[in-house]
Design a protein around this motif. Structure first.
Motif, mmCIF file in Angstrom:
data_model
loop_
_atom_site.group_PDB
_atom_site.id
_atom_site.type_symbol
_atom_site.label_atom_id
_atom_site.label_comp_id
_atom_site.label_asym_id
_atom_site.label_seq_id
_atom_site.Cartn_x
_atom_site.Cartn_y
_atom_site.Cartn_z
ATOM 1 N N VAL A 187 -0.106 -109.620 112.977
ATOM 2 C CA VAL A 187 -0.152 -108.614 114.046
ATOM 3 C C VAL A 187 0.842 -108.962 115.148
ATOM 4 N N ILE A 188 0.901 -110.233 115.512
ATOM 5 C CA ILE A 188 1.848 -110.660 116.550
ATOM 6 C C ILE A 188 3.281 -110.423 116.094
ATOM 7 N N ALA A 189 3.563 -110.720 114.813
ATOM 8 C CA ALA A 189 4.912 -110.494 114.284
ATOM 9 C C ALA A 189 5.274 -109.015 114.321
ATOM 10 N N TYR A 190 4.325 -108.138 113.941
ATOM 11 C CA TYR A 190 4.571 -106.705 113.980
ATOM 12 C C TYR A 190 4.845 -106.234 115.406
ATOM 13 N N ILE A 191 4.073 -106.749 116.355
ATOM 14 C CA ILE A 191 4.266 -106.356 117.753
ATOM 15 C C ILE A 191 5.652 -106.770 118.246
ATOM 16 N N LEU A 192 6.054 -107.991 117.884
ATOM 17 C CA LEU A 192 7.373 -108.470 118.311
ATOM 18 C C LEU A 192 8.493 -107.643 117.675
ATOM 19 N N PHE A 193 8.335 -107.322 116.378
ATOM 20 C CA PHE A 193 9.358 -106.524 115.700
ATOM 21 C C PHE A 193 9.445 -105.119 116.300
ATOM 22 N N ILE A 194 8.287 -104.525 116.597
ATOM 23 C CA ILE A 194 8.281 -103.186 117.196
ATOM 24 C C ILE A 194 8.921 -103.215 118.580
ATOM 25 N N ALA A 195 8.586 -104.237 119.372
ATOM 26 C CA ALA A 195 9.180 -104.357 120.707
ATOM 27 C C ALA A 195 10.690 -104.542 120.616
ATOM 28 N N PHE A 196 11.127 -105.352 119.648
ATOM 29 C CA PHE A 196 12.562 -105.565 119.460
ATOM 30 C C PHE A 196 13.258 -104.283 119.046
ATOM 31 N N ALA A 197 12.616 -103.509 118.150
ATOM 32 C CA ALA A 197 13.198 -102.234 117.715
ATOM 33 C C ALA A 197 13.297 -101.250 118.874
ATOM 34 N N ILE A 198 12.265 -101.229 119.727
ATOM 35 C CA ILE A 198 12.284 -100.324 120.884
ATOM 36 C C ILE A 198 13.411 -100.697 121.840
ATOM 37 N N ILE A 199 13.609 -102.003 122.043
ATOM 38 C CA ILE A 199 14.671 -102.459 122.944
ATOM 39 C C ILE A 199 16.038 -102.006 122.441
ATOM 40 N N ILE A 200 16.206 -101.973 121.118
ATOM 41 C CA ILE A 200 17.488 -101.555 120.543
ATOM 42 C C ILE A 200 17.633 -100.037 120.534
ATOM 43 N N ILE A 201 16.560 -99.320 120.195
ATOM 44 C CA ILE A 201 16.632 -97.876 120.007
ATOM 45 C C ILE A 201 16.682 -97.124 121.335
ATOM 46 N N LEU A 202 15.954 -97.594 122.346
ATOM 47 C CA LEU A 202 15.875 -96.847 123.611
ATOM 48 C C LEU A 202 17.246 -96.586 124.243
#
Length: 271
Positions: free
Chosen positions: A8-23
């Motif tokens: 779950v922590i890994a998924y959260i980090l990956f999602i946060a990283f993707a948001i930082i790139i996509i936004l």
């Protein structure tokens, strides 16, 4: 339970990283539809009216010409450098000859050559060869600077392929060229695609040689064209131009992403 928490922590980090790139990309696309007033007064809000003409105006201002020049130069330089690297890496990785180490040192020595240190000599060579203000000069220069690193990567991958494949092919009567074309190259598609994407990105963003070797406006590339837009007061047109200029890189990665990921993970697992 511990594995679930870590996952779950890994998924959260990956999602946060993707948001930082996509936004930032989403913000840039949306900003291209705004007016200058909306850009400065409400930079993070949606436009009250979607101005599609910003993109058409950016295209008519010359970004279309710059884009076509960049596509021609980048595709040609990437194809040339990748083809040369595949040919050069094969004998260095799979064959034995006396001057092998010398050629390896010469090719990898190109990694230590900074492009900035060769500007004057390359400019003189281009003028003497009659290639000044031509796309050919940029194609050759960019391809040459991409060869050392890509050759090193492809050569390393070639070495990881079992030599028993070559021996079996030789027993069956295959020539060296047939082994390279029908066995080595098909097995090396992931690393070749990875090198092609890296080279494509580097050539597409190259500014120094494009600004020096090209003089005609109708031959300039996207980085030079965007640099010429600095004096504009309509920043939304500049942003729209940046969005259009980034599309080929996105398309190239989407087309080769599967091979690119396989190339990054190649050799991580043996057996």
């Amino acid at each position: 339970m511990r594995k679930t928490v870590l996952r779950v922590i890994a998924y959260i980090l990956f999602i946060a990283f993707a948001i930082i790139i996509i936004l930032p990309l989403v913000w840039m696309i949306i900003t291209g539809f705004k007016t200058n007033q909306e850009l400065f007064l409400s930079p993070f809000a949606l436009p009250k009216q979607w101005h599609w003409e910003n993109y058409t105006d950016a295209w008519s201002m010359g970004i279309g010409v710059y884009l076509s020049n960049s596509v021609i130069i980048t595709v040609a330089a990437t194809a040339l450098s990748t083809f040369v690297c595949c040919l050069a890496a094969y004998p260095l990785a799979r064959l034995q000859f006396k001057s092998k180490k010398l050629w390896i040192y010469l090719i990898l020595g190109g990694l230590m050559l900074a492009p900035q240190s060769s500007v004057i000599s390359l400019f003189k060579m281009v003028r003497i060869a009659g290639l000044y203000d031509t796309r050919t000069s940029l194609i050759l220069i960019n391809a040459a600077f991409r060869i050392p690193f890509a050759t090193f990567l492809i050569m390393t991958f070639y070495k990881s392929i079992s030599y028993s494949l070559d021996e079996s092919a030789y027993i069956d009567g295959a020539s060296t060229w047939q082994i390279f074309r029908k066995i080595i190259v098909p097995l090396s598609k992931p690393i070749i695609a990875s090198c092609a994407i890296v080279s494509f990105r580097a050539v597409w963003n190259e500014l120094m040689f494009a600004n020096i070797m090209l003089q005609s406006t109708d031959k300039k590339t996207v980085p030079v064209g965007l640099m010429n837009f600095q004096g504009m007061t309509n920043w939304t047109l500049v942003v729209a131009s940046m969005v259009i200029a980034s599309l080929p890189l996105v398309i190239a990665f989407l087309l080769l992403q599967k091979q690119f990921v396989r190339g990054l993970t190649a050799g991580s697992v043996k057996g």
